[in-house]
Design a protein around this motif. Sequence first.
Motif, PDB file in Angstrom:
ATOM      1  N   THR A  13      34.059  42.678  35.824  1.00  0.00           N
ATOM      2  CA  THR A  13      35.183  41.933  35.253  1.00  0.00           C
ATOM      3  C   THR A  13      35.134  40.484  35.730  1.00  0.00           C
ATOM      4  OG1 THR A  13      36.554  43.922  35.213  1.00  0.00           O
ATOM      5  CG2 THR A  13      37.705  41.825  35.108  1.00  0.00           C
ATOM      6  N   VAL A  14      35.403  39.562  34.809  1.00  0.00           N
ATOM      7  CA  VAL A  14      35.385  38.136  35.126  1.00  0.00           C
ATOM      8  C   VAL A  14      36.809  37.580  34.996  1.00  0.00           C
ATOM      9  CG1 VAL A  14      34.473  35.870  34.481  1.00  0.00           C
ATOM     10  CG2 VAL A  14      33.008  37.892  34.318  1.00  0.00           C
ATOM     11  N   PRO A  15      37.460  37.295  36.124  1.00  0.00           N
ATOM     12  CA  PRO A  15      38.808  36.728  36.064  1.00  0.00           C
ATOM     13  C   PRO A  15      38.763  35.236  35.748  1.00  0.00           C
ATOM     14  CG  PRO A  15      38.159  37.032  38.344  1.00  0.00           C
ATOM     15  CD  PRO A  15      37.050  37.569  37.501  1.00  0.00           C
ATOM     16  N   GLN A  16      39.794  34.769  35.065  1.00  0.00           N
ATOM     17  CA  GLN A  16      39.922  33.351  34.739  1.00  0.00           C
ATOM     18  C   GLN A  16      41.265  32.848  35.242  1.00  0.00           C
ATOM     19  OE1 GLN A  16      39.478  33.469  30.438  1.00  0.00           O
ATOM     20  NE2 GLN A  16      37.407  32.672  30.675  1.00  0.00           N
ATOM     21  N   PRO A  17      41.305  31.618  35.725  1.00  0.00           N
ATOM     22  CA  PRO A  17      42.588  31.072  36.157  1.00  0.00           C
ATOM     23  C   PRO A  17      43.479  30.796  34.953  1.00  0.00           C
ATOM     24  CG  PRO A  17      40.884  29.389  36.295  1.00  0.00           C
ATOM     25  CD  PRO A  17      40.206  30.676  35.897  1.00  0.00           C
ATOM     26  N   ASN A  63      38.548  39.051  31.548  1.00  0.00           N
ATOM     27  CA  ASN A  63      37.704  39.382  30.393  1.00  0.00           C
ATOM     28  C   ASN A  63      36.584  40.263  30.893  1.00  0.00           C
ATOM     29  OD1 ASN A  63      39.055  37.671  28.510  1.00  0.00           O
ATOM     30  ND2 ASN A  63      38.042  35.931  29.475  1.00  0.00           N
ATOM     31  N   GLU A  64      36.269  41.299  30.169  1.00  0.00           N
ATOM     32  CA  GLU A  64      35.142  42.154  30.529  1.00  0.00           C
ATOM     33  C   GLU A  64      33.866  41.513  29.993  1.00  0.00           C
ATOM     34  OE1 GLU A  64      35.066  44.957  32.343  1.00  0.00           O
ATOM     35  OE2 GLU A  64      37.212  44.927  32.660  1.00  0.00           O
ATOM     36  N   VAL A  65      32.785  41.622  30.776  1.00  0.00           N
ATOM     37  CA  VAL A  65      31.489  41.076  30.360  1.00  0.00           C
ATOM     38  C   VAL A  65      30.860  42.037  29.371  1.00  0.00           C
ATOM     39  CG1 VAL A  65      29.174  40.475  31.126  1.00  0.00           C
ATOM     40  CG2 VAL A  65      31.145  39.876  32.511  1.00  0.00           C
ATOM     41  N   VAL A 111      34.196  39.991  39.613  1.00  0.00           N
ATOM     42  CA  VAL A 111      34.842  40.608  40.773  1.00  0.00           C
ATOM     43  C   VAL A 111      33.803  40.850  41.865  1.00  0.00           C
ATOM     44  CG1 VAL A 111      36.039  42.683  41.596  1.00  0.00           C
ATOM     45  CG2 VAL A 111      36.715  41.640  39.422  1.00  0.00           C
ATOM     46  N   ALA A 112      32.615  41.315  41.484  1.00  0.00           N
ATOM     47  CA  ALA A 112      31.553  41.563  42.472  1.00  0.00           C
ATOM     48  C   ALA A 112      31.132  40.268  43.160  1.00  0.00           C
ATOM     49  CB  ALA A 112      30.347  42.223  41.807  1.00  0.00           C
TER      50      ALA A 112
END
Length: 92
Positions: free
Chosen positions: A7-11, A90-92, A52-53
């Motif tokens: 998962t890629v978090p965005q501000p 957003n999921e990759v 997240v990783a």
Amino acid sequence: MTLSPETVPQPVTEARFRNFRGKTFVARGEHALELSETAALILKGVDGQRSVADLGQLVATEYDIDIAEAISDTSELLQHLVVAGVVVVNEV
């Protein structure tokens, strides 16, 4: 909600950060959260590109802890920040 390591978090652009008297706060609208040192490290790393990783690896390196534990803790914290409206994912 469970965030995977990919998962890629965005501000959130409306979120504001402030250091005040040695403490870090993040606010959106009228609501503010005081961040721990670890939470501030993670949130500062949220750039819409790191997963997240990746963020867990930052924590593991900074605090010399097990990478799996760091990723799990990072995922848990980010879940709370999503609910608070400070980041989106957003999921990759």
